[in-house]
Design a protein around this motif. Structure first.
Motif, short mmCIF file in Angstrom:
data_model
loop_
_atom_site.label_atom_id
_atom_site.label_comp_id
_atom_site.label_asym_id
_atom_site.label_seq_id
_atom_site.Cartn_x
_atom_site.Cartn_y
_atom_site.Cartn_z
N GLN A 71 0.85 -1.37 -0.11
CA GLN A 71 0.08 -0.03 -0.21
C GLN A 71 0.79 1.45 0.04
N ALA A 72 1.94 1.26 0.67
CA ALA A 72 2.97 2.43 0.90
C ALA A 72 3.40 2.65 -0.71
N LEU A 73 3.73 1.78 -1.53
CA LEU A 73 4.24 1.89 -2.73
C LEU A 73 3.11 2.39 -3.70
N LYS A 74 1.94 1.91 -3.68
CA LYS A 74 0.76 2.61 -4.32
C LYS A 74 0.42 3.96 -3.96
N GLN A 75 0.32 4.23 -2.50
CA GLN A 75 0.30 5.56 -2.00
C GLN A 75 1.28 6.81 -2.55
N TYR A 76 2.57 6.41 -2.67
CA TYR A 76 3.75 7.15 -2.96
C TYR A 76 3.57 7.33 -4.45
N ILE A 77 3.08 6.38 -5.26
CA ILE A 77 2.79 6.46 -6.57
C ILE A 77 1.65 7.73 -6.94
N GLU A 78 0.62 7.45 -6.03
CA GLU A 78 -0.62 8.32 -6.29
C GLU A 78 -0.14 9.69 -5.68
N ALA A 79 0.71 9.89 -4.80
CA ALA A 79 1.06 11.24 -4.44
C ALA A 79 2.10 11.68 -5.56
N THR A 80 2.77 11.13 -6.22
CA THR A 80 3.55 11.66 -7.11
C THR A 80 2.78 12.03 -8.44
N ASN A 81 1.73 11.47 -8.43
CA ASN A 81 0.95 11.94 -9.71
C ASN A 81 0.01 13.18 -9.48
N GLU A 139 1.49 17.59 -17.15
CA GLU A 139 0.39 16.42 -17.05
C GLU A 139 1.00 15.07 -16.90
N GLU A 140 2.36 15.01 -16.34
CA GLU A 140 2.85 13.59 -16.46
C GLU A 140 1.94 12.60 -15.46
N VAL A 141 1.71 11.52 -16.02
CA VAL A 141 1.33 10.39 -15.24
C VAL A 141 2.44 9.11 -14.92
N TYR A 142 2.61 8.97 -13.78
CA TYR A 142 3.59 8.06 -13.52
C TYR A 142 2.93 6.59 -13.09
N LEU A 164 11.22 -4.41 -7.33
CA LEU A 164 11.61 -4.00 -8.47
C LEU A 164 10.64 -3.81 -9.42
N TYR A 165 10.58 -2.96 -10.36
CA TYR A 165 9.50 -2.79 -11.14
C TYR A 165 9.82 -1.92 -12.46
N THR A 166 8.91 -2.08 -13.60
CA THR A 166 9.24 -1.14 -14.50
C THR A 166 8.26 -0.05 -14.36
N TYR A 167 8.93 1.23 -14.35
CA TYR A 167 8.27 2.36 -14.45
C TYR A 167 7.92 3.09 -15.72
N HIS A 168 6.77 3.67 -15.87
CA HIS A 168 6.14 4.13 -17.14
C HIS A 168 5.80 5.49 -16.88
N TYR A 169 6.04 6.39 -17.79
CA TYR A 169 5.74 7.80 -17.56
C TYR A 169 5.06 8.26 -18.97
N GLU A 170 4.07 9.26 -18.93
CA GLU A 170 3.59 9.63 -20.26
C GLU A 170 3.12 11.26 -19.75
N GLY A 171 3.08 12.18 -20.89
CA GLY A 171 2.84 13.39 -20.54
C GLY A 171 3.17 14.31 -22.01
N TYR A 172 3.32 15.75 -21.42
CA TYR A 172 3.57 16.63 -22.52
C TYR A 172 4.93 17.37 -22.35
#
Length: 120
Positions: free
Chosen positions: A5-15, A58-61, A79-87
């Protein structure tokens, strides 16, 4: 809250693109290794995040294929593969790379103490 859950919440906070939200998930002694820079203070980490959000609008991580390789009551590493998208300069961009995150259990709260991102 679990380390997952900590990882999930960290990514949500990043976004949210608000470092105050990200900071609540970080250990006071967090160290980030990026492809082109090491950030060893909260100020350096904040500056790096804010520059990234300024560069990619508008980056989404996101994290895909998360694998927890070591876990205990005190720490958890994934370990994971990160993805990002934006402008970037008005043009849609996207990319991915490899990530390692290490969380430490601090008085019942999982905090991110290390992140290593690299492009492939």
């Amino acid at each position: 809250m679990s380390y997952k859950q900590a990882l999930k919440q960290y990514i949500e906070a990043t976004n949210t693109h608000d470092f105050n939200n990200v900071k609540t998930h970080l250990h006071d002694q967090a160290v980030f290794w990026f492809t082109n820079k090491t950030c060893a203070t909260m100020t350096e980490i904040q500056q790096y995040f804010e520059n990234a959000w300024d560069t990619i609008k508008e980056e989404v991580y996101s994290a895909k294929d998360v694998t927890w390789i070591a876990t205990s009551d005190r720490s958890a590493t994934c370990l994971y593969t990160y993805h990002y998208e934006g402008y970037h300069n008005g043009k849609f961009v996207f990319g991915s790379g490899r990530a390692t995150n290490v969380f430490e259990n601090c008085k019942g709260e999982w905090k991110l103490i290390h992140e290593h991102l690299s492009r492939v």
